[in-house]
Design an enzyme around this catalytic site. Structure first.
Site, PDB file in Angstrom:
ATOM      1  N   CYS A  90       0.716  -1.357  -0.065  1.00 24.77           N
ATOM      2  CA  CYS A  90       0.260   0.035   0.067  1.00 24.77           C
ATOM      3  C   CYS A  90       0.871   1.097   0.114  1.00 24.77           C
ATOM      4  O   CYS A  90       1.305   1.540  -1.024  1.00 24.77           O
ATOM      5  CB  CYS A  90      -1.029   0.164   0.994  1.00 24.77           C
ATOM      6  N   HIS A 180      -3.864  -4.528   0.370  1.00 28.08           N
ATOM      7  CA  HIS A 180      -3.560  -5.489   1.630  1.00 28.08           C
ATOM      8  C   HIS A 180      -3.767  -6.819   1.624  1.00 28.08           C
ATOM      9  O   HIS A 180      -4.750  -7.176   1.063  1.00 28.08           O
ATOM     10  CB  HIS A 180      -4.210  -4.892   2.775  1.00 28.08           C
ATOM     11  N   GLU A 182      -2.012  -8.460   4.667  1.00 24.14           N
ATOM     12  CA  GLU A 182      -1.645  -8.574   6.141  1.00 24.14           C
ATOM     13  C   GLU A 182      -2.786  -8.324   7.001  1.00 24.14           C
ATOM     14  O   GLU A 182      -2.330  -8.671   8.342  1.00 24.14           O
ATOM     15  CB  GLU A 182      -0.537  -7.435   6.146  1.00 24.14           C
TER      16      GLU A 182
END
Length: 250
Positions: A90, A180, A182
């Site tokens: 990101c 993303h 994670e």
């Protein structure tokens, strides 16, 4: 495989390395996590086999309010020059683009938020990290800015209708993911609460707790193997990374 050391930079406490860190550790990586503004000098990379840079709520060029962003870009630039494996998420992806000669700007269509898909490009077919991914892998989007021009040495790996440059590789082993992988459901719910204007652009139901629980289970199935492949890439000698797009067997 010998244990590899990775430097992890967290620009913001709201965007920790999270499950990605768990996956990297389980695959054999030792993580040293630092949080802004304590950004190491590029010379610190001598001690590491890879660099990971996470996201944050600031813009990639907001140096006036966050002067340490220049230090992160310098770290990324040094990693690319050394052909050190990089995984940038990101904001990290935007910082990598800016450091390598690309351009970042606000998303023309407004924030891209929700549990969405990206589409692999044909050029990703033989990539060490992306080659084995499904054609349209699930990802979590939550961003206001995007990479509008790739660095000169970049190879586009994935796109979406809202933002063309969703994933790319700079040089032979510096990877940028605009999205993303994670997160946890709680992380996403915290973002939605703290950034309600952006969250309101998600399609109905995409930020509901029950949906996020199901989605993150599927996300792990797709992206944990990518983390494992990144660890293997970091453990691969530079000469071998230069000479082939394939990774050694685990």
């Amino acid at each position: 495989m010998e244990r590899v050391r990775m430097l992890v930079v967290e620009p913001s406490e709201i965007a920790p390395v999270g499950r990605l860190g768990e996956w990297l550790g389980a695959a054999g990586a030792e993580l040293d996590v630092v949080r802004a503004p304590e950004i190491p000098a590029p010379s610190a990379l001598d001690e590491y086999d890879a660099l990971v840079v996470m996201g944050g709520g600031m813009g990639a060029l907001d140096d006036l309010d966050h002067p340490w962003l220049a230090d992160v870009r310098a770290l990324l630039s040094a990693a690319v020059s050394r052909q050190l494996p990089v995984l940038a998420i990101c904001l990290g992806a935007q910082l990598l683009a800016a450091a390598a000669g690309g351009r970042v700007a606000p998303v023309k269509k407004g924030p891209e938020v929700g549990t969405l898909l990206v589409a692999k490009r044909d050029t990703a077919a033989d990539d060490p990290l992306f080659g084995a991914l499904p054609l349209t892998p699930d990802v979590l989007q939550f961003h206001n800015d995007e990479v509008v021009r790739l660095p000169p040495s970049a190879q586009l790996l994935a796109s979406s209708p809202a933002c063309e440059n969703q994933a790319f590789r700079v040089g032979i082993c510096a990877y940028a993911l605009q999205f993303h992988v994670e997160t946890t459901p709680d992380t996403v719910l915290d973002w939605a609460e703290s950034m309600p204007e952006a969250a309101s652009t998600a399609r109905p139901g995409q930020l509901d707790p029950e949906h996020l629980e199901r989605f993150h289970a599927e996300l792990a199935e797709t992206w944990e193997p990518v983390a494992e492949r990144f660890v293997r890439l970091a453990a691969t000698p530079l000469e071998q990374r230069r000479g082939t797009r394939a990774l050694p067997m685990a």
